[in-house]
Design a protein around this motif. Structure first.
Motif, PDB file in Angstrom:
ATOM      1  N   THR A 188      38.606  50.188  32.536  1.00  0.00           N
ATOM      2  CA  THR A 188      39.333  51.260  31.856  1.00  0.00           C
ATOM      3  C   THR A 188      40.734  51.331  32.438  1.00  0.00           C
ATOM      4  OG1 THR A 188      38.558  52.919  33.449  1.00  0.00           O
ATOM      5  CG2 THR A 188      37.230  52.608  31.462  1.00  0.00           C
ATOM      6  N   ALA A 189      41.608  52.077  31.758  1.00  0.00           N
ATOM      7  CA  ALA A 189      42.977  52.247  32.246  1.00  0.00           C
ATOM      8  C   ALA A 189      42.964  52.887  33.630  1.00  0.00           C
ATOM      9  CB  ALA A 189      43.766  53.116  31.275  1.00  0.00           C
ATOM     10  N   GLY A 190      43.810  52.387  34.512  1.00  0.00           N
ATOM     11  CA  GLY A 190      43.890  52.942  35.859  1.00  0.00           C
ATOM     12  C   GLY A 190      43.046  52.204  36.876  1.00  0.00           C
ATOM     13  N   ASP A 191      42.261  51.221  36.422  1.00  0.00           N
ATOM     14  CA  ASP A 191      41.443  50.454  37.355  1.00  0.00           C
ATOM     15  C   ASP A 191      42.307  49.500  38.179  1.00  0.00           C
ATOM     16  OD1 ASP A 191      39.047  51.552  36.607  1.00  0.00           O
ATOM     17  OD2 ASP A 191      38.546  49.978  35.168  1.00  0.00           O
ATOM     18  N   ARG A 192      41.818  49.164  39.359  1.00  0.00           N
ATOM     19  CA  ARG A 192      42.344  48.044  40.134  1.00  0.00           C
ATOM     20  C   ARG A 192      41.157  47.174  40.500  1.00  0.00           C
ATOM     21  NH1 ARG A 192      47.196  46.915  42.598  1.00  0.00           N
ATOM     22  NH2 ARG A 192      47.053  44.971  43.779  1.00  0.00           N
ATOM     23  N   VAL A 193      41.234  45.879  40.166  1.00  0.00           N
ATOM     24  CA  VAL A 193      40.135  44.945  40.379  1.00  0.00           C
ATOM     25  C   VAL A 193      40.334  44.195  41.687  1.00  0.00           C
ATOM     26  CG1 VAL A 193      38.995  42.860  39.521  1.00  0.00           C
ATOM     27  CG2 VAL A 193      39.663  44.666  37.923  1.00  0.00           C
ATOM     28  N   GLY A 194      39.277  44.157  42.489  1.00  0.00           N
ATOM     29  CA  GLY A 194      39.265  43.358  43.706  1.00  0.00           C
ATOM     30  C   GLY A 194      38.394  42.135  43.493  1.00  0.00           C
ATOM     31  N   MET A 195      38.876  40.975  43.927  1.00  0.00           N
ATOM     32  CA  MET A 195      38.130  39.732  43.759  1.00  0.00           C
ATOM     33  C   MET A 195      37.911  39.055  45.094  1.00  0.00           C
ATOM     34  SD  MET A 195      39.546  37.643  40.471  1.00  0.00           S
ATOM     35  CE  MET A 195      39.437  38.308  38.806  1.00  0.00           C
ATOM     36  N   VAL A 196      36.687  38.655  45.341  1.00  0.00           N
ATOM     37  CA  VAL A 196      36.373  37.781  46.470  1.00  0.00           C
ATOM     38  C   VAL A 196      35.955  36.462  45.842  1.00  0.00           C
ATOM     39  CG1 VAL A 196      34.967  37.409  48.518  1.00  0.00           C
ATOM     40  CG2 VAL A 196      35.620  39.737  47.852  1.00  0.00           C
ATOM     41  N   GLY A 197      36.850  35.491  45.897  1.00  0.00           N
ATOM     42  CA  GLY A 197      36.695  34.263  45.125  1.00  0.00           C
ATOM     43  C   GLY A 197      37.822  34.216  44.114  1.00  0.00           C
ATOM     44  N   PHE A 198      38.387  33.048  43.923  1.00  0.00           N
ATOM     45  CA  PHE A 198      39.552  32.933  43.041  1.00  0.00           C
ATOM     46  C   PHE A 198      39.104  32.472  41.659  1.00  0.00           C
ATOM     47  CE2 PHE A 198      43.769  31.634  41.689  1.00  0.00           C
ATOM     48  CZ  PHE A 198      44.571  32.571  42.316  1.00  0.00           C
ATOM     49  N   PRO A 235      40.861  31.943  38.317  1.00  0.00           N
ATOM     50  CA  PRO A 235      42.141  31.930  37.580  1.00  0.00           C
ATOM     51  C   PRO A 235      42.085  32.457  36.147  1.00  0.00           C
ATOM     52  CG  PRO A 235      41.936  29.960  38.897  1.00  0.00           C
ATOM     53  CD  PRO A 235      40.610  30.663  38.990  1.00  0.00           C
ATOM     54  N   PRO A 236      41.108  32.025  35.309  1.00  0.00           N
ATOM     55  CA  PRO A 236      41.102  32.547  33.932  1.00  0.00           C
ATOM     56  C   PRO A 236      40.937  34.068  33.875  1.00  0.00           C
ATOM     57  CG  PRO A 236      39.678  30.627  34.125  1.00  0.00           C
ATOM     58  CD  PRO A 236      40.031  31.040  35.518  1.00  0.00           C
ATOM     59  N   LEU A 275      43.242  39.588  33.157  1.00  0.00           N
ATOM     60  CA  LEU A 275      43.537  40.915  33.703  1.00  0.00           C
ATOM     61  C   LEU A 275      45.038  41.195  33.706  1.00  0.00           C
ATOM     62  CD1 LEU A 275      40.962  40.863  36.627  1.00  0.00           C
ATOM     63  CD2 LEU A 275      40.928  42.451  34.695  1.00  0.00           C
ATOM     64  N   LYS A 276      45.820  40.192  34.054  1.00  0.00           N
ATOM     65  CA  LYS A 276      47.277  40.366  34.062  1.00  0.00           C
ATOM     66  C   LYS A 276      47.794  40.646  32.651  1.00  0.00           C
ATOM     67  CE  LYS A 276      49.759  37.644  36.735  1.00  0.00           C
ATOM     68  NZ  LYS A 276      50.250  36.401  37.367  1.00  0.00           N
ATOM     69  N   GLU A 277      47.193  39.968  31.662  1.00  0.00           N
ATOM     70  CA  GLU A 277      47.582  40.208  30.269  1.00  0.00           C
ATOM     71  C   GLU A 277      47.267  41.638  29.847  1.00  0.00           C
ATOM     72  OE1 GLU A 277      45.630  37.325  27.880  1.00  0.00           O
ATOM     73  OE2 GLU A 277      46.783  35.622  28.683  1.00  0.00           O
ATOM     74  N   GLN A 278      46.194  42.198  30.420  1.00  0.00           N
ATOM     75  CA  GLN A 278      45.816  43.575  30.100  1.00  0.00           C
ATOM     76  C   GLN A 278      46.576  44.603  30.940  1.00  0.00           C
ATOM     77  OE1 GLN A 278      41.402  44.157  29.766  1.00  0.00           O
ATOM     78  NE2 GLN A 278      41.295  41.947  30.116  1.00  0.00           N
ATOM     79  N   GLY A 279      47.390  44.110  31.870  1.00  0.00           N
ATOM     80  CA  GLY A 279      48.148  45.019  32.726  1.00  0.00           C
ATOM     81  C   GLY A 279      47.313  45.676  33.804  1.00  0.00           C
ATOM     82  N   ILE A 280      46.169  45.063  34.140  1.00  0.00           N
ATOM     83  CA  ILE A 280      45.291  45.618  35.176  1.00  0.00           C
ATOM     84  C   ILE A 280      45.581  44.906  36.493  1.00  0.00           C
ATOM     85  CG2 ILE A 280      42.892  45.864  35.944  1.00  0.00           C
ATOM     86  CD1 ILE A 280      42.105  46.102  33.014  1.00  0.00           C
ATOM     87  N   PRO A 281      45.989  45.630  37.522  1.00  0.00           N
ATOM     88  CA  PRO A 281      46.317  44.994  38.803  1.00  0.00           C
ATOM     89  C   PRO A 281      45.088  44.386  39.480  1.00  0.00           C
ATOM     90  CG  PRO A 281      46.384  47.382  38.999  1.00  0.00           C
ATOM     91  CD  PRO A 281      46.208  47.092  37.550  1.00  0.00           C
TER      92      PRO A 281
END
Length: 265
Positions: free
Chosen positions: A126-136, A138-139, A144-150
């Motif tokens: 949802t809007a306002g989320d920030r996603v954390g990833m352990v593991g890279f 790329p797709p 996420l970048k296209e959706q503007g989600i940090p």
């Protein structure tokens, strides 16, 4: 003793412990065959548990099959004990055994796998989320970048650390505490780092664990604080092994599935 190991071994009926029929490790085309990064533990009833072999140089070590030939024909619990050992090759084989045990138990329960959702759908963004990833991934990062989600990515290699618009790549796992939606690679189960990461994301809204090596009993992962899993189940072992050996896509021999803790009973 590791809680994942204890829970899965504890779920087995001691009078019906399956034996190891085969341990499948790629021996040719290690750099050219995309399936070389996966190995398979096959039980005497045909159940297959997957594992990720390119962890800490494990695949190179596992070219010496004298390390594990003694487990063939033995109860799978003997192979699973390797999960508790420190060497990556041992953890790779041990986790594959635990996955095989889990898949056997799920089949005996009559568990019905649901076809996988889109990976990002597991996070219920949802809007306002920030996603954390352990593991890279790329797709997923691009999406996420296209959706503007940090996005914050935890990376082992310091030279890859960087900061740009809506993307932070850092070696500091503490950065996960600022994220409310978390995506973790299943290899963290194999190398025992999942238990160190989960306390950092205990306040997150969603914690998804994904990858073909995520085949453990779902309740074990949910009890640890994971909210959803995305893994693979092998439906046709014979066809899968042929495709795996030939470097082909697994297609109908395997099912990519996902499961949220709210759906599991």
């Amino acid at each position: 003793m590791n809680s994942v190991y204890q829970r899965i071994i504890g779920a087995l009926q001691t009078n019906a412990i399956p034996k190891v029929r085969a341990i499948h490790i790629m021996k040719e085309g290690l750099d050219s065959n995309p399936n070389a990064k996966f190995g398979a533990i096959e039980l005497d009833d045909g159940t297959i548990g997957l594992t990720y072999t390119k962890l800490g140089g494990a695949l190179k070590v596992l070219q010496d099959d004298s390390l594990y030939q003694q487990f063939l024909g033995q109860p799978v619990t003997e192979l699973a004990k390797l999960y508790l050992e420190p060497a990556p090759w041992q953890q790779v084989l041990g986790s594959g055994a635990l996955n095989a045990i889990s898949q056997k138990l799920l089949r005996e329960r009559g568990f019905e796998y649901s076809k996988a959702e889109d990976t990002l759908a597991l996070l219920k963004l949802t809007a306002g989320d920030r996603v954390g990833m352990v593991g890279f991934f790329p797709p997923l990062i691009d999406s996420l970048k296209e959706q503007g989600i940090p996005v914050t990515v935890i990376e082992l290699k310091a030279e890859l650390a960087r900061a740009e618009e809506n993307l932070l790549v850092t070696t500091d796992p503490q950065a996960l505490t600022y994220c409310n939606k978390i995506l973790i690679t299943g290899t963290t189960v194999i190398n025992h780092t999942l238990n160190t990461l989960l306390p950092l994301v205990k306040d997150a809204d969603e914690v998804a664990l994904i990858g073909p090596s995520v085949g453990l009993l779902p309740e074990v992962l949910f009890e640890l604080g994971v909210t959803s899993v995305g893994g693979r189940v092998i439906l046709d072992g014979e066809t899968f092994l042929k495709r795996w050996q030939g470097g082909e896509k697994w297609k109908s021999s395997a099912l990519r599935y996902s499961l949220h803790n709210s759906q599991y009973q």
